[in-house]
Design a protein around this motif. Sequence first.
Motif, PDB file in Angstrom:
ATOM      1  N   ASP A  15      38.095  46.403  44.418  1.00 34.16           N
ATOM      2  CA  ASP A  15      38.768  47.685  44.211  1.00 34.16           C
ATOM      3  C   ASP A  15      39.381  48.143  45.539  1.00 34.16           C
ATOM      4  O   ASP A  15      38.833  48.991  46.237  1.00 34.16           O
ATOM      5  N   PRO A 155      33.314  41.430  33.594  1.00 30.82           N
ATOM      6  CA  PRO A 155      34.150  42.472  32.987  1.00 30.82           C
ATOM      7  C   PRO A 155      35.625  42.268  33.292  1.00 30.82           C
ATOM      8  O   PRO A 155      35.977  41.711  34.325  1.00 30.82           O
ATOM      9  N   GLU A 156      36.467  42.682  32.357  1.00 28.42           N
ATOM     10  CA  GLU A 156      37.926  42.737  32.597  1.00 28.42           C
ATOM     11  C   GLU A 156      38.236  44.203  32.901  1.00 28.42           C
ATOM     12  O   GLU A 156      38.121  45.054  32.016  1.00 28.42           O
ATOM     13  N   THR A 157      38.600  44.499  34.121  1.00 27.79           N
ATOM     14  CA  THR A 157      38.832  45.890  34.502  1.00 27.79           C
ATOM     15  C   THR A 157      40.325  46.165  34.517  1.00 27.79           C
ATOM     16  O   THR A 157      41.065  45.397  35.142  1.00 27.79           O
TER      17      THR A 157
END
Length: 248
Positions: A15, A155-157
């Motif tokens: 991120d 996860p696919e964010t």
Amino acid sequence: MAAVIPVHLYGRPADLAQITAIAADAGVPVIEDAAQAHGAELVDPAGSVRRAGGYAPLGCFSFFPGKNLGAFGDAGAITTDDPDLAARLRMLRDHGRSSKYEHRMTGYAHRLDTIHAAVLRVKLTTLDRANGRRRELAAAYSRALDGVGDLVLPPETPGRRSVYHLYVVRTRHRDALLAHLSAAGIGAGVHYPVPLHLQPAYAHLGGRPGDLPVTEAWARECLSLPLYPELTGEQLDEVVAAVRGYFG
Ligand SMILES: Cc1ncc(COP(=O)(O)O)c(C=O)c1O
């Protein structure tokens, strides 16, 4: 001099919007470790796309043969849009040389071999296709393994488009599942079993088991299922059947 080095681990972009904001407040530069993330994308809320390694002022890539973009042996690259940093890096990689017989600093022999550059030039043309296949395979695993046992799937964010260098699941039964897959002739792996604070190389820093419980749980529970662009749908089905078979 300190720097923050976020790792786009397993091909999944870190991120960077948050990390660069925090680092900027602290006045600390950010260097991206994009060794596993060639072609991964960060999309901001306005829709503009930046590739991993192109967000912070410096990005580092590995072209080790097993990477999404691999040479014929060890190789790597650093990306920057800062002309001063680029000039320094060019000198550092070539014995600190600014011209044939002038050395402005102590540097390294870290030139990219021409043979690797030639291989990479060709393989670069198929990177996006290969990454697309990796994403298809990852989506197929995630559909087939959703809700199986205690598996936690990657996860696919939104805004962070992984290129699935690895497809890493998490389970409290990691070692037994790994043994079960090995017995079925399926080559799964563990990335990574020993966290940095417990590596002998850093023993002098005094890290002990229990110091980083979240990291240590990941090291105990993570399992990489086979994923590479040449994996066929039938092979993926075999892996899924073996995983499901383990959880009964
Ligand atoms: C996340 C990450 N960073 C850095 C490296 C180091 O790359 P190299 O061995 O090409 O220097 C690797 C390679 O395994 C990696 O996966």
